[in-house]
Scaffold this motif. Structure first.
Motif, PDB file in Angstrom:
ATOM      1  N   GLU A  49       0.824  -1.199   0.000  1.00 54.85           N
ATOM      2  CA  GLU A  49       0.000   0.000   0.000  1.00 54.85           C
ATOM      3  C   GLU A  49       0.866   1.259   0.000  1.00 54.85           C
ATOM      4  OE1 GLU A  49       0.026  -1.308   4.428  1.00 54.85           O
ATOM      5  OE2 GLU A  49      -0.163  -2.269   2.473  1.00 54.85           O
ATOM      6  N   LEU A  50       0.357   2.271  -0.682  1.00 52.09           N
ATOM      7  CA  LEU A  50       1.019   3.571  -0.725  1.00 52.09           C
ATOM      8  C   LEU A  50       0.338   4.505   0.270  1.00 52.09           C
ATOM      9  CD1 LEU A  50       1.510   4.174  -4.557  1.00 52.09           C
ATOM     10  CD2 LEU A  50       3.253   3.517  -2.891  1.00 52.09           C
ATOM     11  N   ILE A  51       1.141   5.226   1.031  1.00 52.67           N
ATOM     12  CA  ILE A  51       0.643   6.164   2.024  1.00 52.67           C
ATOM     13  C   ILE A  51       1.284   7.522   1.780  1.00 52.67           C
ATOM     14  CG2 ILE A  51       0.579   6.719   4.490  1.00 52.67           C
ATOM     15  CD1 ILE A  51       0.571   3.746   5.069  1.00 52.67           C
ATOM     16  N   THR A  75     -20.425   9.677   7.009  1.00 56.59           N
ATOM     17  CA  THR A  75     -19.553  10.771   6.586  1.00 56.59           C
ATOM     18  C   THR A  75     -18.105  10.335   6.371  1.00 56.59           C
ATOM     19  OG1 THR A  75     -19.140  11.423   8.890  1.00 56.59           O
ATOM     20  CG2 THR A  75     -20.973  12.508   7.739  1.00 56.59           C
ATOM     21  N   THR A  76     -17.768   9.077   6.678  1.00 60.44           N
ATOM     22  CA  THR A  76     -16.384   8.616   6.521  1.00 60.44           C
ATOM     23  C   THR A  76     -16.005   8.586   5.037  1.00 60.44           C
ATOM     24  OG1 THR A  76     -16.554   7.244   8.502  1.00 60.44           O
ATOM     25  CG2 THR A  76     -14.773   6.733   6.966  1.00 60.44           C
ATOM     26  N   ALA A  77     -14.861   9.192   4.703  1.00 65.80           N
ATOM     27  CA  ALA A  77     -14.393   9.234   3.326  1.00 65.80           C
ATOM     28  C   ALA A  77     -13.098   8.460   3.136  1.00 65.80           C
ATOM     29  CB  ALA A  77     -14.197  10.676   2.870  1.00 65.80           C
ATOM     30  N   ALA A  78     -12.340   8.235   4.192  1.00 65.65           N
ATOM     31  CA  ALA A  78     -11.105   7.449   4.128  1.00 65.65           C
ATOM     32  C   ALA A  78     -10.892   6.797   5.483  1.00 65.65           C
ATOM     33  CB  ALA A  78      -9.910   8.327   3.757  1.00 65.65           C
ATOM     34  N   THR A  79     -10.402   5.553   5.466  1.00 68.04           N
ATOM     35  CA  THR A  79     -10.228   4.819   6.714  1.00 68.04           C
ATOM     36  C   THR A  79      -9.182   3.721   6.511  1.00 68.04           C
ATOM     37  OG1 THR A  79     -11.395   3.626   8.463  1.00 68.04           O
ATOM     38  CG2 THR A  79     -12.138   3.229   6.203  1.00 68.04           C
ATOM     39  N   CYS A  83      -6.285  -6.128   7.648  1.00 69.55           N
ATOM     40  CA  CYS A  83      -4.983  -6.044   6.973  1.00 69.55           C
ATOM     41  C   CYS A  83      -4.353  -4.666   7.128  1.00 69.55           C
ATOM     42  CB  CYS A  83      -5.122  -6.399   5.492  1.00 69.55           C
ATOM     43  SG  CYS A  83      -6.050  -5.193   4.501  1.00 69.55           S
ATOM     44  N   HIS A  84      -5.072  -3.736   7.776  1.00 70.34           N
ATOM     45  CA  HIS A  84      -4.575  -2.375   8.044  1.00 70.34           C
ATOM     46  C   HIS A  84      -4.274  -1.603   6.759  1.00 70.34           C
ATOM     47  CE1 HIS A  84      -4.358  -3.571  12.216  1.00 70.34           C
ATOM     48  NE2 HIS A  84      -3.599  -4.601  11.881  1.00 70.34           N
ATOM     49  N   ASN A  85      -4.862  -2.056   5.656  1.00 65.36           N
ATOM     50  CA  ASN A  85      -4.652  -1.384   4.381  1.00 65.36           C
ATOM     51  C   ASN A  85      -5.471  -0.088   4.350  1.00 65.36           C
ATOM     52  OD1 ASN A  85      -3.466  -1.439   1.766  1.00 65.36           O
ATOM     53  ND2 ASN A  85      -5.471  -1.863   0.905  1.00 65.36           N
ATOM     54  N   PRO A  86      -4.855   1.062   3.991  1.00 67.82           N
ATOM     55  CA  PRO A  86      -5.623   2.305   3.880  1.00 67.82           C
ATOM     56  C   PRO A  86      -6.548   2.258   2.669  1.00 67.82           C
ATOM     57  CG  PRO A  86      -3.367   2.656   3.154  1.00 67.82           C
ATOM     58  CD  PRO A  86      -3.417   1.261   3.705  1.00 67.82           C
ATOM     59  N   VAL A  87      -7.781   2.668   2.841  1.00 66.40           N
ATOM     60  CA  VAL A  87      -8.738   2.660   1.734  1.00 66.40           C
ATOM     61  C   VAL A  87      -9.440   4.012   1.675  1.00 66.40           C
ATOM     62  CG1 VAL A  87      -9.139   0.177   1.736  1.00 66.40           C
ATOM     63  CG2 VAL A  87     -10.535   1.639   3.188  1.00 66.40           C
ATOM     64  N   VAL A  88      -9.798   4.414   0.455  1.00 65.90           N
ATOM     65  CA  VAL A  88     -10.527   5.655   0.219  1.00 65.90           C
ATOM     66  C   VAL A  88     -11.874   5.296  -0.382  1.00 65.90           C
ATOM     67  CG1 VAL A  88     -10.542   7.868  -0.978  1.00 65.90           C
ATOM     68  CG2 VAL A  88      -8.374   6.908  -0.177  1.00 65.90           C
ATOM     69  N   GLN A  97      -3.684  22.961  -2.384  1.00 67.60           N
ATOM     70  CA  GLN A  97      -3.509  22.285  -3.668  1.00 67.60           C
ATOM     71  C   GLN A  97      -4.857  21.823  -4.200  1.00 67.60           C
ATOM     72  OE1 GLN A  97      -0.282  19.508  -4.192  1.00 67.60           O
ATOM     73  NE2 GLN A  97       0.720  20.151  -2.298  1.00 67.60           N
ATOM     74  N   LYS A  98      -4.891  21.550  -5.485  1.00 71.03           N
ATOM     75  CA  LYS A  98      -6.086  20.964  -6.084  1.00 71.03           C
ATOM     76  C   LYS A  98      -6.288  19.585  -5.482  1.00 71.03           C
ATOM     77  CE  LYS A  98      -8.115  19.577 -10.497  1.00 71.03           C
ATOM     78  NZ  LYS A  98      -7.904  19.452 -11.967  1.00 71.03           N
ATOM     79  N   PHE A  99      -7.527  19.224  -5.198  1.00 66.14           N
ATOM     80  CA  PHE A  99      -7.797  17.969  -4.505  1.00 66.14           C
ATOM     81  C   PHE A  99      -7.484  16.740  -5.370  1.00 66.14           C
ATOM     82  CE2 PHE A  99     -10.559  14.392  -3.485  1.00 66.14           C
ATOM     83  CZ  PHE A  99     -10.228  14.195  -2.152  1.00 66.14           C
ATOM     84  N   HIS A 100      -6.785  15.769  -4.761  1.00 66.90           N
ATOM     85  CA  HIS A 100      -6.587  14.435  -5.323  1.00 66.90           C
ATOM     86  C   HIS A 100      -6.873  13.431  -4.220  1.00 66.90           C
ATOM     87  CE1 HIS A 100      -4.790  15.642  -9.162  1.00 66.90           C
ATOM     88  NE2 HIS A 100      -4.094  16.556  -8.490  1.00 66.90           N
ATOM     89  N   MET A 101      -7.560  12.348  -4.563  1.00 72.22           N
ATOM     90  CA  MET A 101      -7.898  11.339  -3.560  1.00 72.22           C
ATOM     91  C   MET A 101      -6.664  10.726  -2.919  1.00 72.22           C
ATOM     92  SD  MET A 101     -11.228   9.135  -4.651  1.00 72.22           S
ATOM     93  CE  MET A 101     -10.487   8.510  -6.156  1.00 72.22           C
ATOM     94  N   GLY A 102      -5.552  10.682  -3.649  1.00 78.63           N
ATOM     95  CA  GLY A 102      -4.341  10.061  -3.128  1.00 78.63           C
ATOM     96  C   GLY A 102      -3.844  10.697  -1.842  1.00 78.63           C
ATOM     97  N   PHE A 103      -4.117  11.994  -1.649  1.00 78.88           N
ATOM     98  CA  PHE A 103      -3.690  12.668  -0.419  1.00 78.88           C
ATOM     99  C   PHE A 103      -4.314  12.032   0.819  1.00 78.88           C
ATOM    100  CE2 PHE A 103      -2.990  16.479  -3.260  1.00 78.88           C
ATOM    101  CZ  PHE A 103      -1.617  16.524  -3.075  1.00 78.88           C
ATOM    102  N   LEU A 104      -5.467  11.379   0.643  1.00 82.46           N
ATOM    103  CA  LEU A 104      -6.180  10.790   1.777  1.00 82.46           C
ATOM    104  C   LEU A 104      -5.596   9.450   2.206  1.00 82.46           C
ATOM    105  CD1 LEU A 104      -9.906  11.446   0.711  1.00 82.46           C
ATOM    106  CD2 LEU A 104      -8.298  12.998   1.831  1.00 82.46           C
ATOM    107  N   SER A 105      -4.815   8.822   1.342  1.00 80.05           N
ATOM    108  CA  SER A 105      -4.291   7.487   1.635  1.00 80.05           C
ATOM    109  C   SER A 105      -3.365   7.507   2.854  1.00 80.05           C
ATOM    110  CB  SER A 105      -3.524   6.942   0.415  1.00 80.05           C
ATOM    111  OG  SER A 105      -3.089   5.620   0.649  1.00 80.05           O
ATOM    112  N   GLY A 106      -3.700   6.680   3.835  1.00 82.56           N
ATOM    113  CA  GLY A 106      -2.913   6.629   5.057  1.00 82.56           C
ATOM    114  C   GLY A 106      -3.479   7.474   6.179  1.00 82.56           C
TER     115      GLY A 106
END
Length: 358
Positions: free
Chosen positions: A14-16, A88-92, A97-102, A232-241
């Motif tokens: 996983e990428l964080i 309201t959860t958007a990332a957890t 497996c403790h994998n970050p998910v969006v 910055q412009k929003f990207h979902m990747g920023f939420l990872s981790g």
């Protein structure tokens, strides 16, 4: 709704998002990627090629009528385990497996954020800053410093509305200059009254309001302001981790509050242009809005909770950009009484010594 997990193209780990490097880091092979590199690796829509940098599992929300108000269930794209969230959860994180998910459906369409300020402080730095803050305070319970307590600190992106506004303003005020002098035994006072008028254009930027009902408003706004030059412009990747929440307060609910705050700022700006008087009394001020812009923005916050011996839950928030801490600290009254007893004892001894010497 798509459940997205960002994956390393080298090893599949996983990428964080890393606040220290501002890049996406693989915890397994230690590779890192910039936002541009990550976007370049994402396969085009319609391509049959398997994604090498993210896994996406499109699934329906598994809810009952009762669960809709309490919890929503998804499945982890990595291990298939159930992920239970609220509305309201958007990332957890996956509990197993403790994998970050969006949860991409929570940050898309009308709920797609316009902007984001990424975390600039990682968990280690946040812990150190929080401990520095606590150690600087007296009478904090020892249990507050234990490892288990500190490890509860979590990085969360909270939703906010940020508003820019242009207004035309006019103000009428009364200015006074007072001069006092003496001649012999007589004191004279001269008061000159002036009619003061001001007109001008007022530009306000980044009026920031919490957009999540379940958050503590004082904590959410206590960490403000942020350095918006880093937005910055929003990207979902920023939420990872990290954890993330989507908004459930719409701009229509905040219009009146924002307008009132803008009027207060506008009047303060117009009044600030008046100089050279002993006192100023504003008689009337009119501000007409000419333009406004609302941005749905995600801001980084480190949060931690502590349950005191009295059963009260204490909440703390830290600005994920500059480390500013906001919250009410618990008090160990045993320490207060001990210190009070020591001070009383010292004062008593000094008093007795003073009486003996006299």
């Amino acid at each position: 709704m798509a459940v997205v997990s960002y994956k390393c193209p080298h090893c599949g780990g996983e990428l964080i998002f890393s606040p220290t490097t501002q890049k996406y880091k693989c915890e397994y092979c230690l590779s890192d990627f910039s936002q541009e590199e990550l976007e370049a690796l994402k396969p085009e829509e319609g391509s049959e090629e398997k994604a090498v940098n993210f896994e996406e599992d499109t699934q329906e929300e598994n809810t009952t009528e009762k669960e809709t108000q309490e919890a929503v269930i998804y499945h982890c794209p990595s291990c298939g385990a159930e992920i239970v969230t609220d509305e309201t959860t958007a990332a957890t994180f996956c509990y197993y497996c403790h994998n970050p998910v969006v949860l991409s459906g929570r940050v898309s369409g009308e709920f797609l954020p316009d902007k984001i300020i990424p975390f600039a402080i990682d968990k280690k730095q946040a812990t150190e800053k929080f401990l520095d803050y606590v150690h600087s305070k007296k009478f904090v319970p020892k249990a507050f410093f234990n490892k288990q307590q500190i490890e509860k600190i979590s990085g969360v992106y909270f939703p906010y509305w940020m508003v820019d506004m242009d207004m035309e303003g006019s103000m009428q005020a009364e200015g006074r200059n007072v001069r006092v002098w003496r001649s012999g035994d007589t004191e004279y006072t001269e008061t000159k009254v002036y009619c003061v008028e001001r007109e001008g254009d007022v530009h306000l930027e980044d009026i920031t309001k919490n957009a999540l009902k379940k958050s503590n408003a004082k904590l959410a706004e206590g960490v403000l302001p942020y350095d918006v030059s880093k937005v910055q412009k929003f990207h979902m990747g920023f939420l990872s981790g990290f954890l993330a929440e989507k908004r459930d307060i719409e701009r229509t609910e905040l219009n009146k509050q924002v307008q009132q705050e803008a009027n207060e700022y506008g009047e303060k700006i117009l009044r600030g242009t008046v100089k050279g008087y002993s006192s100023i009394s504003v008689k009337s001020c009119h501000l007409n809005q000419t333009q406004e812009n609302w941005d749905y923005t995600m801001l980084p916050v480190w949060t931690v909770t502590y349950k005191g011996k009295n059963g009260k839950m204490y909440y703390y928030s830290m600005n994920g950009q500059d480390g500013k801490v906001y919250g009410e600290l618990p008090i160990d009254y045993k320490k207060v009484w001990i210190l009070g007893g020591i001070v009383f004892g010292v004062v008593l001894i000094l008093a007795l010594m003073g009486g003996y010497l006299l």
